[in-house]
Structure formats: C-alpha cells, structure tokens
Design a protein around this motif. Structure first.
Motif, short mmCIF file in Angstrom:
data_model
loop_
_atom_site.label_atom_id
_atom_site.label_comp_id
_atom_site.label_asym_id
_atom_site.label_seq_id
_atom_site.Cartn_x
_atom_site.Cartn_y
_atom_site.Cartn_z
N TYR A 173 4.13 -1.33 2.88
CA TYR A 173 3.79 -0.16 2.50
C TYR A 173 5.10 0.22 1.88
O TYR A 173 6.10 0.00 2.10
N GLU B 75 -1.01 2.63 12.10
CA GLU B 75 -1.87 2.45 10.74
C GLU B 75 -2.50 1.16 10.69
O GLU B 75 -3.59 1.34 10.41
N LEU C 117 0.78 -0.83 -0.01
CA LEU C 117 0.01 -0.01 0.03
C LEU C 117 0.92 1.30 0.11
O LEU C 117 2.03 1.32 0.48
N ARG D 211 1.79 5.10 0.94
CA ARG D 211 1.58 6.33 1.79
C ARG D 211 1.78 7.74 1.19
O ARG D 211 2.84 7.74 0.31
N TYR E 168 3.60 1.98 12.09
CA TYR E 168 3.00 0.74 11.42
C TYR E 168 1.91 0.04 12.25
O TYR E 168 0.98 -0.17 11.60
N THR F 261 -3.72 3.86 4.32
CA THR F 261 -2.48 4.56 4.54
C THR F 261 -2.39 5.72 5.27
O THR F 261 -3.16 6.77 4.86
N THR G 253 10.58 -1.12 4.19
CA THR G 253 9.15 -0.75 4.26
C THR G 253 8.38 -2.05 3.63
O THR G 253 7.10 -1.90 3.87
#
Ligand code: C2O
Length: 490
Positions: free
Chosen positions: A297, A124, A60, A62, A121, A137, A292
């Motif tokens: 993400y 989120e 995903l 950000r 993390y 995100t 990441t």
C-alpha cells in the motif's frame, strides 16, 4: 516450547505470553489459544515468506476519508458490521482486535510507529476478508486539514456513543495544526520524532515519546474522548483512521529525511505479533514495516514509486549515549500545580553552552544531523486527568495565558491513555517521558537577540486543563528535565 533455537518467538516471549493469557482470560480463545496457536505452526503465508516483493505491482492506495467514494464507505461499513458480529474467530472480531491493542501496543518508545503500522496492515487484511473486497484500503483522517470528526463517522456502524467531542468541535491547532505538524516533520532525529530507543516492546520505563506521538497523536485520542481515551480505543472505528494518518505522516517524514531511520538490530529485528482472519498467529519484524510499498500500500500523498523511501542506514544510536558534557539535567523537586508554571534551572557545561550558541547561529543547511532536545522524564499525570503541558525555554514569565506563538515556546504535549486505570490495568499508570525538539526555538530566540549562550538557561513547564477554563487543583508529577545536544552522541 516448540520454538526452535534462534526462532524470533524467543525474543518476543514476555509480551506474547501475556497476550495469549489475556486472550484466554477474556474467553476469546475458542480453541485457538491452546498449544497449536502458540507454536507458530499455522502461520499465515505473509509471515512465512519475506514480505519484500509480495505485493509489488499491486500497490493499493489509502485515501483521505473525505475523498472516499460512497462505494468505499459501503465496503468499510460492511467490514465493520461483519467484524462486530464476532463470528467464527473472535480474534478477528471487533473486540478481539481492540484487545490486541490493549495488551500489546507499545507507547513511549521507538516501536510505536512500526507496531501500529503492522497492526493496521493486519486489520486491513481482515477487513478485506470480512468485506470480500480484495482491493479494500483503510482511509485516513487528516485532522490537520479537517479538525472535526469526519461526517460519515457519526452514523452506524462508524459512530461510538462514548465520544466526548461533538460534531462541530475542532481538535486544537496547538497539537494538530499545520504549523506544529510541519515542525514535527522537520525534526531530523528519529527518536525525537518517533520515540526513544529500547530493547523491549513494553519496557517498564518508557524511554520517551516522540513528537508525533505526544502531540497530535495523544491529543486526538483525548479530543475524541470516551473509548478513544483508553487502550481499548480501537473499539471506536475512528481509531483506525486516526492511526492511518499517523502512519501517513511517518511516510512523509521518511521522504523528507532519507537515511534517518535507526539501524539498530534491537529495533529492526523485533518481531511484531498479530493474528490473521482465521485466528492464526502471524508476525513481521520491524524492518519489514519500513517501506509501505513492501506491504502493498501507499498513501495518496506518497509517490507512486518507492524513491525517497529508503532502508535504514543511520547509526541507530539511542539517547542514553549522549555524553555527559553535552547534557544538562535537573531534578524537579515539587509536583506541578495545574495552571502554575514551574521553573527549572539547567546548568550547562562550557562545552554545551558553546554548542548551543553554535547551533543557534550556524547556517541551517549545516545542521542536518543536529538537534537540541529537551526531555521531560518521569511524568505521571493525575488519574483521569485531561491535561495539556506546555514547555518554554528562558521565558521571563509563563502564565496560563502565555501563547504558543511566543518565541520561547518549545512545544506542548498531552497524555494517552487518560481513561481511568481499570480500563487499561497497570499499563495506564506507567511513568512516561517526552522528547521535545528545541533547535527551532533556540534559533528563533537568537535571531531576536533573546538568547545569550553564556546567560542562565531555564525551562518552564505549565500544565493546563484541556478546556483551558478551569484552574483545577490537580497535580502533575514530573521528575527531571534534560537538555541534550544530540550531535554529542558517542
Ligand atoms: Cu496504541 Cu493511538 O494508540
């Protein structure tokens, strides 16, 4: 305790004990801070299985808050509203999340970046549960591009009545502008960039704040003001967007400096402890935070593949191992008066002089692993102060008006937290140290024939009130200035 031998929980004990205690004290435990929670039996699945690979295929993105769609803003809004209600599980509530920061966040050392990455993390993930949107995100606030507080963050529930900054106020270029951020991203050395080596998450003495922390990170906390100046800063929703940007800059740095992350076990294997949406303890090790993509993400400024993001394979040495002949250090005898420069003479060995001369002259490509680092140690800002500190080298005269564009300028930094001490207990007053990268300055001076390796070597420090107007009567304690040639590490 139920933790078996070799269980990572043993390593993290001191911090964790304090954490559970504080949760209980804050009356937030609600049946969760008892033995059940401390034995780690009900870990969430993401700590039980290796993280690597769990989210591959579904990365995903950000995004910059300025590019967030109305729907994305609505999801974040909903998540915050749900968390602010502090429903069933207070740890996943708004204040509960801020308490985690208050008690556990490491500052002034090399756990700063991985800890905050893991914190975001888990936050989120809680937002996903709270909002019911699995694809949620966190957006980031790119304060270099947009130095005013993002428009959407003046409305409920994104606003915070304690802020000092007004709508039109801009964060200072000196700390968040493109020039300084580019300079920070160009630093080769991980510790100078990100924070000094230590074995513990929160050692009594901070080994040193990296440039990303001491300059843009600290400044944004102070610029926004109010809650953001304290360890309870996550109460202000902007905190999350601010730290997402810090986290993003780490990804940019890694791409630019592959193989530069520490390989030390003390760093890689330290567990970082949090709670999931249900209030169960969960944790990941530093090494699980490094890419990441492993966490499912990436930022919209990052490549879609993991190319360029590598596992640590550096040597992982710490600054303490710089041998004496490559280090010049002097004690500072008097407190620094705000608005007046302090001049500190350094007395480099012949060998250090030789290397400084070499670094100032050599072709840049040959300097991959090199850095001239200036460290200010034992800093204690006055209580409740809002000070910025500028550092110069061999500058003939430093006054409040000496611009940061001066060739002798090495860097500036500010402090965090700066709220009053009751707001963050004893932790707010700990001594800190700050690293500054000096290579660029030495080279600029040499180019202009302003630096003679055989001549005197001085560092000048000047503390200024952040409004730059008032002269003030404050004092800043700093104990020592050091200059290190980092390739002299053994
Ligand atoms: Cu642990 Cu910017 O804060």
């Amino acid at each position: 305790m139920p933790n078996g031998p070799g269980s990572p929980s043993q390593v993290r004990y001191p911090t964790r004990r304090r954490f559970l205690k504080s949760v209980a004290l804050a009356g937030l435990g609600a049946g969760l801070a008892g033995e059940g929670a401390s034995c780690g039996v009900s870990r969430s699945s993401d700590s039980g299985a290796p993280l690597v690979g769990i989210a591959r295929g579904k990365i995903l993105v950000r995004k910059d808050i300025e590019k967030a769609t109305p729907n994305e803003i609505a999801v974040l809004k909903h998540a915050i509203e749900v968390m602010k209600k502090e429903s069933k599980n207070p740890r996943a509530g708004w204040r509960g999340q801020a308490n985690i920061h208050q008690v556990s966040c490491p500052h002034g050392n090399w756990f700063f970046l991985p800890w905050h990455r893991a914190y975001l993390y888990y936050f989120e993930k809680i937002c996903r549960k709270a909002s019911g949107d699995d694809a949620f995100t966190l957006p980031y606030w790119n304060w270099t591009k947009s130095p005013t507080i993002p428009q959407a963050f003046w409305d409920e529930p994104f606003s915070d009545g304690t802020r000092k900054a007004a709508k039109q106020d801009k964060a200072k270029d000196e700390f968040v502008g493109k020039e300084i951020v580019d300079r920070i991203l160009a630093i080769n050395d991980f510790e100078t960039f990100a924070g000094g080596a230590t074995k513990e998450l929160q050692p009594e003495k901070q080994p040193g704040q990296g440039r990303l922390e001491s300059s843009p990170h600290n400044h944004i906390h102070n610029f926004v003001g109010g809650n953001m100046r304290t360890f309870m800063s996550p109460l202000d929703p902007l905190f999350w967007l601010h730290h997402a940007n810090v986290d993003r800059l780490w990804t940019t740095w890694v791409t630019a400096h592959p193989k530069s992350m520490p390989a030390a076990k003390t760093w890689l294997e330290l567990p970082l402890d949090f709670f999931d949406f249900e209030g169960n303890p969960t944790s990941m090790k530093v090494q699980e935070t490094l890419n990441t993509h492993d966490l499912g993400y990436r930022y919209d400024t990052q490549a879609e593949t993991t190319a360029g993001e590598q596992r640590p394979s550096g040597d992982g040495v710490g600054h303490e191992s710089v041998s004496e002949e490559f280090r010049a250090s002097s004690k500072i005898s008097d407190a620094l008066r705000v608005g007046t420069a302090a001049i500190i003479d350094l007395f480099p060995s012949g060998k250090l002089r030789e290397h400084l001369g070499f670094l100032a002259n050599a072709p840049l490509q040959s300097l991959k692993e090199s850095e001239i680092r200036v460290t200010i140690r034992g800093i204690r800002p006055p209580e409740g102060s809002d000070l910025d500190v500028r550092v110069f080298v061999n500058c003939p005269s430093v006054t409040r008006d000496t611009p940061v564009s001066d060739a002798h300028f090495i860097g500036s930094f500010s402090f965090f937290p700066t709220g009053s001490s009751e707001e963050h207990g004893h932790r707010g007053r700990s001594l800190t140290s700050v690293f500054l990268d000096g290579l660029k300055t030495f080279r600029a001076l040499r180019e202009r024939k302003l630096y003679d390796p055989q001549g005197p070597l001085q560092v000048q420090l000047i503390a200024l009130n952040s409004d730059r107007e008032s002269i003030g009567t404050g004092q800043l304690i700093a104990e020592q200035v050091e200059l290190d040639y980092l390739s002299g590490r053994t």
